[in-house]
Design a protein around this motif. Structure first.
Motif, PDB file in Angstrom:
ATOM      1  N   THR A   1      38.167  12.959  51.891  1.00  0.00           N
ATOM      2  CA  THR A   1      37.311  13.884  51.140  1.00  0.00           C
ATOM      3  C   THR A   1      37.772  15.330  51.332  1.00  0.00           C
ATOM      4  N   ASN A   2      38.282  15.655  52.533  1.00  0.00           N
ATOM      5  CA  ASN A   2      38.823  17.004  52.750  1.00  0.00           C
ATOM      6  C   ASN A   2      40.024  17.281  51.862  1.00  0.00           C
ATOM      7  N   ASP A   3      40.731  16.214  51.475  1.00  0.00           N
ATOM      8  CA  ASP A   3      41.883  16.368  50.586  1.00  0.00           C
ATOM      9  C   ASP A   3      41.500  16.297  49.119  1.00  0.00           C
ATOM     10  N   GLY A   4      40.194  16.196  48.853  1.00  0.00           N
ATOM     11  CA  GLY A   4      39.737  16.249  47.471  1.00  0.00           C
ATOM     12  C   GLY A   4      39.423  14.919  46.829  1.00  0.00           C
ATOM     13  N   VAL A   5      39.510  13.816  47.579  1.00  0.00           N
ATOM     14  CA  VAL A   5      39.191  12.503  47.011  1.00  0.00           C
ATOM     15  C   VAL A   5      37.679  12.353  46.908  1.00  0.00           C
ATOM     16  N   THR A   6      37.203  11.938  45.741  1.00  0.00           N
ATOM     17  CA  THR A   6      35.787  11.611  45.568  1.00  0.00           C
ATOM     18  C   THR A   6      35.604  10.138  45.912  1.00  0.00           C
ATOM     19  N   LEU A   7      34.908   9.883  47.000  1.00  0.00           N
ATOM     20  CA  LEU A   7      34.728   8.502  47.481  1.00  0.00           C
ATOM     21  C   LEU A   7      33.391   7.955  47.001  1.00  0.00           C
TER      22      LEU A   7
ATOM     23  N   GLY B   1      44.770   1.302  48.925  1.00  0.00           N
ATOM     24  CA  GLY B   1      43.959   2.218  48.114  1.00  0.00           C
ATOM     25  C   GLY B   1      43.819   3.582  48.755  1.00  0.00           C
ATOM     26  N   CYS B   2      43.596   3.602  50.071  1.00  0.00           N
ATOM     27  CA  CYS B   2      43.420   4.884  50.772  1.00  0.00           C
ATOM     28  C   CYS B   2      44.712   5.692  50.779  1.00  0.00           C
ATOM     29  N   GLU B   3      45.843   5.021  51.029  1.00  0.00           N
ATOM     30  CA  GLU B   3      47.120   5.726  51.056  1.00  0.00           C
ATOM     31  C   GLU B   3      47.423   6.361  49.695  1.00  0.00           C
ATOM     32  N   LEU B   4      47.232   5.590  48.619  1.00  0.00           N
ATOM     33  CA  LEU B   4      47.538   6.109  47.280  1.00  0.00           C
ATOM     34  C   LEU B   4      46.548   7.188  46.874  1.00  0.00           C
ATOM     35  N   ALA B   5      45.267   7.004  47.183  1.00  0.00           N
ATOM     36  CA  ALA B   5      44.259   7.993  46.799  1.00  0.00           C
ATOM     37  C   ALA B   5      44.544   9.342  47.450  1.00  0.00           C
ATOM     38  N   GLN B   6      44.824   9.356  48.749  1.00  0.00           N
ATOM     39  CA  GLN B   6      45.095  10.612  49.433  1.00  0.00           C
ATOM     40  C   GLN B   6      46.375  11.266  48.926  1.00  0.00           C
ATOM     41  N   SER B   7      47.424  10.477  48.718  1.00  0.00           N
ATOM     42  CA  SER B   7      48.702  11.036  48.274  1.00  0.00           C
ATOM     43  C   SER B   7      48.584  11.685  46.908  1.00  0.00           C
ATOM     44  N   PHE B   8      47.956  10.991  45.953  1.00  0.00           N
ATOM     45  CA  PHE B   8      47.848  11.569  44.610  1.00  0.00           C
ATOM     46  C   PHE B   8      46.915  12.776  44.603  1.00  0.00           C
ATOM     47  N   ALA B   9      45.888  12.764  45.444  1.00  0.00           N
ATOM     48  CA  ALA B   9      45.011  13.940  45.528  1.00  0.00           C
ATOM     49  C   ALA B   9      45.788  15.142  46.040  1.00  0.00           C
ATOM     50  N   ARG B  10      46.661  14.936  47.006  1.00  0.00           N
ATOM     51  CA  ARG B  10      47.466  16.031  47.551  1.00  0.00           C
ATOM     52  C   ARG B  10      48.507  16.525  46.548  1.00  0.00           C
ATOM     53  N   LEU B  11      48.849  15.658  45.591  1.00  0.00           N
ATOM     54  CA  LEU B  11      49.823  16.040  44.563  1.00  0.00           C
ATOM     55  C   LEU B  11      49.154  16.568  43.296  1.00  0.00           C
ATOM     56  N   GLY B  12      47.846  16.809  43.385  1.00  0.00           N
ATOM     57  CA  GLY B  12      47.184  17.514  42.286  1.00  0.00           C
ATOM     58  C   GLY B  12      46.287  16.688  41.396  1.00  0.00           C
ATOM     59  N   SER B  13      46.207  15.383  41.608  1.00  0.00           N
ATOM     60  CA  SER B  13      45.314  14.558  40.789  1.00  0.00           C
ATOM     61  C   SER B  13      43.869  14.699  41.264  1.00  0.00           C
ATOM     62  N   TYR B  14      42.948  14.618  40.307  1.00  0.00           N
ATOM     63  CA  TYR B  14      41.534  14.512  40.673  1.00  0.00           C
ATOM     64  C   TYR B  14      41.258  13.013  40.851  1.00  0.00           C
ATOM     65  N   VAL B  15      41.105  12.585  42.092  1.00  0.00           N
ATOM     66  CA  VAL B  15      41.067  11.164  42.416  1.00  0.00           C
ATOM     67  C   VAL B  15      39.645  10.720  42.713  1.00  0.00           C
ATOM     68  N   THR B  16      39.240   9.636  42.062  1.00  0.00           N
ATOM     69  CA  THR B  16      37.981   8.965  42.379  1.00  0.00           C
ATOM     70  C   THR B  16      38.318   7.589  42.939  1.00  0.00           C
ATOM     71  N   GLN B  17      37.894   7.338  44.158  1.00  0.00           N
ATOM     72  CA  GLN B  17      38.171   6.050  44.814  1.00  0.00           C
ATOM     73  C   GLN B  17      36.887   5.240  44.855  1.00  0.00           C
ATOM     74  N   VAL B  18      36.973   3.997  44.390  1.00  0.00           N
ATOM     75  CA  VAL B  18      35.795   3.134  44.241  1.00  0.00           C
ATOM     76  C   VAL B  18      35.895   1.969  45.214  1.00  0.00           C
ATOM     77  N   GLU B  19      34.847   1.777  46.001  1.00  0.00           N
ATOM     78  CA  GLU B  19      34.811   0.691  46.973  1.00  0.00           C
ATOM     79  C   GLU B  19      33.409   0.055  46.959  1.00  0.00           C
TER      80      GLU B  19
END
Length: 716
Positions: free
Chosen positions: A461-467, A421-439
């Motif tokens: 979070t620095n890469d834009g992921v909303t955790l 989940g962390c790998e995919l969330a960070q990668s897609f955020a860096r590629l322009g997606s607005y990512v919300t990660q739920v745990e």
């Protein structure tokens, strides 16, 4: 009060045994020195001596006192083979049952009440196979008999079963020891030590456990296979089901040692790792990292810019990388290696027969000496109302589904805060997606230490992921044409709209459709195997995710060696799977790599440790690359340089970890790493510097003070 009274009596008897130095009599020297006197007493009052010896043996066994083995030898010396075996057989069984009953009376209720949940598996096993399990322990004494008596009392095995199994199981060992005792009793001089009969007795003492182990294996095998007819001839030495990492390596090893092996794969060669996991995800991570570096060009003295790209092109690059690696795992390559590769669905019909529904429509049956199940795992899909109706992606399906998009999903929800989940969330955020990660738990990467989790949180979070930690998905729905997931947090409901949702909450072993249920092979979260990766049927083994306990490609390949070798040569020699040093890496940026214990594991297991840490912000190479963030943390045995575990957070952490994996595997400490020359300037110097931190913390201060005085004296 009755229990306390019984305990006091037992303690007094044990204390009295040692206080009056009775233990001296139950030694080999005591036996030899007292033989003549015992013979005098026996000749004078045989019934009294027989009775006293019988009762004393029961007492020694019941109180778990040392000396039962010496008394068994004494029985042979005093009473001969027949009477000695008869007396010891009954006395030892009665004494063992007394110890069993006392343990049950004093401790069973308390132990079962406190540890009932943890003991549930043991209780189920004892209820199902308790008699055979006890028989095996009696025949092949893996643990001292007195421990078996006490520990069995804590289980729910019936007392009568315990007695008769002990009586039968200990008979062969009793015979060997009593026979040895008869020979010791006949020694007239030192030359008698070399007599053939005595030498044979001692050979039996040494060989008996091996023979007993073979016997129990034969009994167990006969019991397991009794419902099936074994073929007289076999088509194959080994059939491997599944062509992922575990299956490929198993087949490769079999072919290398010239065994006739078939490898059956129902879908794609290379399994999940090549097609859906390690390879495509790392390719995606690289593209995302380059995009991130372009935005932050100022870190390198360059002008930062927003990367322009087609998401479709990124996905095409990923597919091209898979195709470039595919020949390594292809049908053609393995055929050239000598493996019979069959594309189709395999089902185990009986312990020696595999039925294959081939992709060409034909049905093929193969008989084989051994089978390796390497069926892998699949993404776990949580039971969330509405999820199926709204639709979702997994780490397996996202590559094909998203490959047609020109842009990454604008709003992406990732369920799961583990490595995937962390790998995919960070990668897609860096590629322009607005990512919300739920745990649902308090932090992401919960298997790591809290400081590591916090480091990862900051990076994402620095890469834009909303955790959203401590948020639980309760349903999915579509409202006004918008997909959304409803979350529960502290009793309140939170709604998150999205364009795509990825389930990354873990993976589960593929267990159904292979005939395992019909064969009665036990499964839980994965196949139940022993230390040799054997299932209920010793010739059916498992490797990879389906075998557990780890779900890593490198562990699958590691297990494959044991599965293949034990399957092909286990009738000669079996090898116990070695899980002592298992590394793993989470490929977020910066990477998180670990081997052995971390702090939370060590504390949970009550293992004492010292901690030494080196911050990567002081490493020259890290500074030159503007990547000076992270640390190397090493746990050691208190006062020693022995490594218990290592956690590395930082650039190239997975590569840096290899040196520590090697050190732990071969028992090398931090002093050896400190004494190894590391190229300057490299990231690997961080390993040397953390060893230097340990050395400084353990500097011999008292000696150094004397050395300082010496240098002062030398200066005059």
């Amino acid at each position: 009060m009755k229990k306390i009274g019984l305990l006091v009596v037992i303690v007094l008897m044990v204390v009295g045994f040692f206080y009056f130095d009775l233990n001296r009599l139950l030694t080999l020297d005591g036996l030899k020195s007292g033989l003549e006197q015992f013979e005098v007493w026996r000749n004078k009052s045989p019934l009294l001596v027989y009775g006293a010896f019988f009762l004393l043996y029961i007492a020694v066994t019941a109180l778990s006192l040392p000396g039962a083995a010496i008394m068994t030898l004494a029985a042979g010396a005093l009473f001969g083979l027949v009477w000695g075996v008869l007396m010891v057989s009954f006395a030892s069984s009665i004494g063992a049952t007394c110890a069993f009953l006392v343990s049950r009376y004093l401790l069973q209720d308390a132990v079962q009440k406190r540890f009932g949940g943890r003991l549930s598996t043991i209780n189920e096993g004892i209820e199902r196979d308790g008699a055979f399990y006890l028989f095996t322990l009696r025949l092949v004494p893996v643990f001292p008999f007195f421990l078996i008596n006490l520990l069995m009392g804590l289980t729910r095995i019936r007392a009568l079963t315990f007695y008769w199994v002990s009586q039968v199981g200990m008979l062969a060992g009793t015979l060997v020891y009593v026979n040895a005792g008869t020979q010791i009793g006949h020694l007239d001089s030192l030359s008698g030590i070399l007599s053939p009969s005595l030498l044979l007795s001692f050979v039996l003492l040494g060989v008996f456990p091996l023979l007993a182990k073979k016997l129990t294996d034969a009994i167990k095998s006969r019991r397991v296979y009794r419902a099936y007819t074994k073929p007289k001839q076999f088509d194959r030495n080994l059939v491997v089901i599944g062509a992922g990492a575990g299956g490929l390596v198993s087949a490769y090893i079999a072919a290398t040692v010239k065994a006739k092996v078939s490898l059956v794969e129902a879908h794609k060669m290379g399994g999940d790792c090549l097609n859906y996991g390690c390879v495509p995800s790392k390719a995606l991570i690289k593209s995302a990292k380059v995009a991130h570096q372009m935005r932050h060009g100022a870190n390198y003295g360059l002008e930062g810019c927003e990367p322009r790209f087609s998401f479709r092109s990124i996905m095409e690059r990923i597919q091209a990388i898979i195709e470039e690696i595919e020949p390594h795992d292809s049908v053609e390559r393995y055929t050239q290696l000598g493996v019979d590769v069959i594309q189709g669905y395999a089902k185990v019909i009986d312990p020696w027969t595999v039925e294959i529904q081939r992709q060409d429509g034909e049905t093929q049956r193969l008989t084989t000496r051994s089978i390796v199940l390497a069926t892998g795992s699949k993404p776990t899909v949580p039971d969330i109302p509405g999820l199926d109706e709204v639709g979702y992606l997994t780490s397996d399906t996202l590559w094909e589904t998203l490959s047609q998009l020109d842009e990454a999903p604008k709003r992406l929800v990732v369920l799961g805060g583990g490595p995937i989940g962390c790998e995919l969330a960070q990668s897609f955020a860096r590629l322009g997606s607005y990512v919300t990660q739920v745990e649902p738990s308090k932090r992401i990467l919960s298997r790591e230490d809290a400081d590591v989790s916090e480091f990862a949180r900051t990076s994402l979070t620095n890469d834009g992921v909303t955790l959203l930690t401590e948020h639980k998905a309760i349903r999915c729905e579509t409202s006004n044409g918008q997909k959304c997931v409803c979350l529960e947090h502290n009793g309140a409901e939170v709604r998150v709209e999205y364009d795509a949702l990825i389930c990354a909450v873990g993976r589960e072993a593929r267990l159904t459709g292979y005939g395992l249920e019909e064969l009665g092979i036990e499964t839980k979260r994965h196949l139940v195997t022993n230390d040799y990766l054997q299932t209920l049927y010793p010739n059916i083994l498992a490797a990879g995710d389906v075998a557990g306990p780890y779900q890593f490609t490198h562990v699958a390949a590691h297990q494959a060696w044991y599965a293949a070798v034990n399957g092909l040569f286990g009738h000669f020699k079996k090898f116990r799977t070695d899980y002592r040093v298992i590394p793993w890496t989470t490929f977020i940026d910066p990477e998180v790599a670990r081997v052995g214990l971390n702090e939370q594991d060590a504390k949970a297991k009550g293992i004492a440790f010292e901690k030494v840490c080196y911050g990567v912000d002081g490493l020259d190479r890290a500074i030159t690359e503007s990547e000076a963030k992270g640390f190397v943390k090493v746990l050691t045995v208190p006062g020693k340089d022995t490594i218990l575990g290592v956690t590395i957070v930082g650039e190239h952490a997975g590569e840096l970890l290899a040196e520590f994996v090697l050190a732990m595997k071969h028992g090398l400490g931090l002093n050896k790493i400190l004494g190894t020359i590391h190229t300057y300037p490299t990231w690997a110097e961080a390993n040397k510097y953390v060893a230097g931190e340990w050395k400084r913390a353990h500097a011999p201060d008292r000696l150094l003070r004397w050395v300082e005085k010496y240098h002062s004296w030398r200066r005059g």
